[in-house]
Design an enzyme around this catalytic site. Structure first.
Site, mmCIF file in Angstrom:
data_model
loop_
_atom_site.group_PDB
_atom_site.id
_atom_site.type_symbol
_atom_site.label_atom_id
_atom_site.label_comp_id
_atom_site.label_asym_id
_atom_site.label_seq_id
_atom_site.Cartn_x
_atom_site.Cartn_y
_atom_site.Cartn_z
ATOM 1 N N GLU A 129 -34.616 -35.905 -7.348
ATOM 2 C CA GLU A 129 -34.101 -35.454 -8.649
ATOM 3 C C GLU A 129 -32.923 -36.299 -9.132
ATOM 4 O OE1 GLU A 129 -33.503 -31.249 -8.100
ATOM 5 O OE2 GLU A 129 -35.591 -30.919 -7.580
ATOM 6 N N ASN A 172 -38.586 -38.536 -5.548
ATOM 7 C CA ASN A 172 -39.258 -37.299 -5.939
ATOM 8 C C ASN A 172 -38.516 -36.672 -7.115
ATOM 9 O OD1 ASN A 172 -41.220 -35.255 -5.126
ATOM 10 N ND2 ASN A 172 -39.496 -33.988 -4.453
ATOM 11 N N HIS A 214 -43.735 -28.378 -10.752
ATOM 12 C CA HIS A 214 -43.430 -26.947 -10.945
ATOM 13 C C HIS A 214 -43.822 -26.632 -12.388
ATOM 14 C CE1 HIS A 214 -41.521 -26.488 -7.103
ATOM 15 N NE2 HIS A 214 -40.777 -27.554 -7.330
ATOM 16 N N GLU A 254 -44.866 -30.551 -4.983
ATOM 17 C CA GLU A 254 -44.342 -29.173 -4.975
ATOM 18 C C GLU A 254 -45.090 -28.289 -5.971
ATOM 19 O OE1 GLU A 254 -40.052 -29.093 -5.369
ATOM 20 O OE2 GLU A 254 -39.800 -30.904 -4.171
ATOM 21 N N ASP A 258 -46.677 -25.629 -8.139
ATOM 22 C CA ASP A 258 -46.895 -24.200 -8.401
ATOM 23 C C ASP A 258 -47.054 -24.008 -9.900
ATOM 24 O OD1 ASP A 258 -44.148 -24.318 -9.110
ATOM 25 O OD2 ASP A 258 -43.506 -23.331 -7.263
#
Ligand code: G3I
Length: 452
Positions: free
Chosen positions: A162, A203, A239, A267, A269
């Site tokens: 990030e 990432n 996400h 990651e 979702d």
């Protein structure tokens, strides 16, 4: 009789014989097997299907699913700085070690997460006063210690997490403020030195589609490559919000791949406003499928990791008020339509798993220089077997040298193991396990097992 999904012709030929044998033996019901676990489907396509896992939960049903369905695990918090080095020079490796041990026992890769981040840093680091030289030393020491500890056991590291703002500028953090933008190149270089075999990633979130942030990341990766800085991959966290998979996802993955780096969905979702409804779950399944489809379509996309596989273990409700139900399994560990969408995208059937029938799961129990011990567990739930054969193809030159609790033969790369005289019967609700020793060199990938 169930239909076979793989092209294992010997097993296919034997299916009829096995069923005939079962009938002659007066078996109560013909063998039926459920869909293969996600990890078998993914392996057949050369892809990763992973999950973030909480080491404290890796037992019981949670541990069973984590081991059975995924060929990669990422510690959700256990490898973050505040977890491993809560006070300077005092390390707590136990939870991270647990994840690595679980992965080894289940023949899974580990994705290390994460070494350099603005968040979840211990107080001594975040609140300290550092000269640039001191901060640089602290960072190098941390990377060297953590990557070094797990050298050879981490497939890929999220080295830098990030680093960007939404507009593509560099995020203000202890690292960029104290060290300037070169902290990224230095972190990658130190990580490479500590474990030359691990793939090194940057990432980030909200970089799934083509936008200002992903373009900044793209420009950074291009410049790192041009400078010869070790960078192997880009992690797109994903996400996502229900119904909002970026239409440029595949194009974005492809443009990174064209730079000569791997891409991983790290990651995934898909959160929805609660309560969930059948219509929302159907949309969520389409979203999961769209993400997996995009990854499958690009050969340099290594695979997809979900950020927790059950709604009972998701960060979403804690952070987004009124949102949740973001993962492929509900809170009672029942697979949701999203699970079946992932299976479908990976080439599997889309019927309810794992309820009906019998499945076979291959795992590497132990591995050393040139040898390994493997096992296959055949489990029946909603079906039964009166005899069985498990077949697979070794993709990397492995050879079986010895087996127990089954009669195994190998012809070229094709292995067939049939039941011993005492364990052909697998009643509904039970399982049998057989094992073997083998030789390997180079790599020892987990094959897809076909049960007949
Ligand atoms: O460990 C403490 C515990 O002692 C305390 O009692 C409890 C009270 O709130 O908090 C516990 O810490 C929590 C920690 O997870 C460990 O469970 C933090 O409050 C909580 O904020 C933290 O959340 C994690 C979050 O990162 C922090 O930003 C989530 O579990 C984790 O899933 C999430 O993961 C991140 C990725 O690393 C990076 N990408 C985004 C992703 C989702 O936010």
């Amino acid at each position: 009789m169930r239909s076979l999904r793989s092209g294992f012709s010997l097993a296919s030929a034997l299916t009829g014989l096995a069923t005939l044998g079962a009938l002659l033996a007066g078996a109560t019901a013909p063998a039926r097997a459920a869909d293969a676990p996600l990890r078998d489907l993914a392996a057949a396509k050369g892809k990763i299907i992973g999950s973030a896992v909480n080491p404290a939960k890796l037992t019981g049903t949670y541990g069973d699913i984590a081991g059975r369905e995924f060929n990669s695990v990422t510690p959700d918090n256990a490898m973050k700085w505040e977890s491993v080095e809560p006070s300077r020079g005092t390390f707590n490796w136990a939870p991270a070690d647990q994840v690595v041990a679980f992965a080894t026992a289940h023949g899974q890769q580990v994705r290390g997460h994460t070494l350099v981040w603005h968040s979840q840093n211990p107080g001594w680091l975040a609140n300290g006063t550092w000269t640039p030289a001191q901060l640089s030393t602290v960072l190098q020491d941390h990377i060297t210690a953590e990557v070094g500890r797990y050298k050879g056991r981490i497939a890929a590291w999220d080295v830098v997490n990030e680093a960007f703002n939404e507009d593509g500028t560099y995020r203000s953090s202890i690292w960029s403020n104290g060290l300037g933008q070169d902290y990224i190149a230095n972190a990658l270089t130190w990580a490479r030195a500590a474990d030359p075999g691990a793939k090194l990633y940057i990432n980030d979130y909200n970089v799934e589609g083509v936008n200002a942030k992903s373009t900044a990341l793209y420009n950074l990766v291009r410049s790192l490559k041009e400078r010869g800085v070790p960078i192997d991959g880009v992690g797109l966290q994903a996400h996502l919000i229900l119904g909002q998979v970026p239409s440029s996802l595949q194009q974005n993955i492809q443009r990174f791949a064209d730079l000569g780096v791997d891409v991983a969905i790290t990651e995934l979702d898909v959160r929805m406003q609660l309560p969930s409804t059948a219509a929302k779950l159907t949309q969520q399944a389409a979203d999961y499928k769209a993400v997996m489809d995009a990854c499958v379509a690009v050969s340099r996309c290594t695979g997809v990791t979900v950020w927790g596989f059950t709604d009972s273990d998701s960060w979403v409700p804690d952070v987004f008020d009124g949102y949740g139900a973001a993962t492929p399994y509900d809170e009672s560990f029942t697979p949701k339509p999203a699970y079946r969408a992932l299976a479908g995208s990976l080439g599997g059937g889309t019927t309810e798993p794992p309820g009906d029938g019998c499945t076979a799961v291959y795992s590497v129990v132990n591995q050393w220089n040139s040898g390994f011990t493997g096992q296959v567990r055949i489990s029946c739930s909603g079906g039964a077997l009166s005899s069985w054969r498990a077949g697979w193809t070794f993709g990397a030159g492995q050879r079986i040298t010895q087996s127990w609790n089954a009669n195994c033969t190998q012809s070229g790369t094709a292995v067939t193991c049939s039941n011993a005289s005492y364990n052909g019967t697998v009643p509904d609700g039970s399982s049998v396990t057989f094992g073997f020793n083998g030789s390997w060199s180079g790599s020892n990938p987990v094959p897809v097992v076909t049960l007949s």
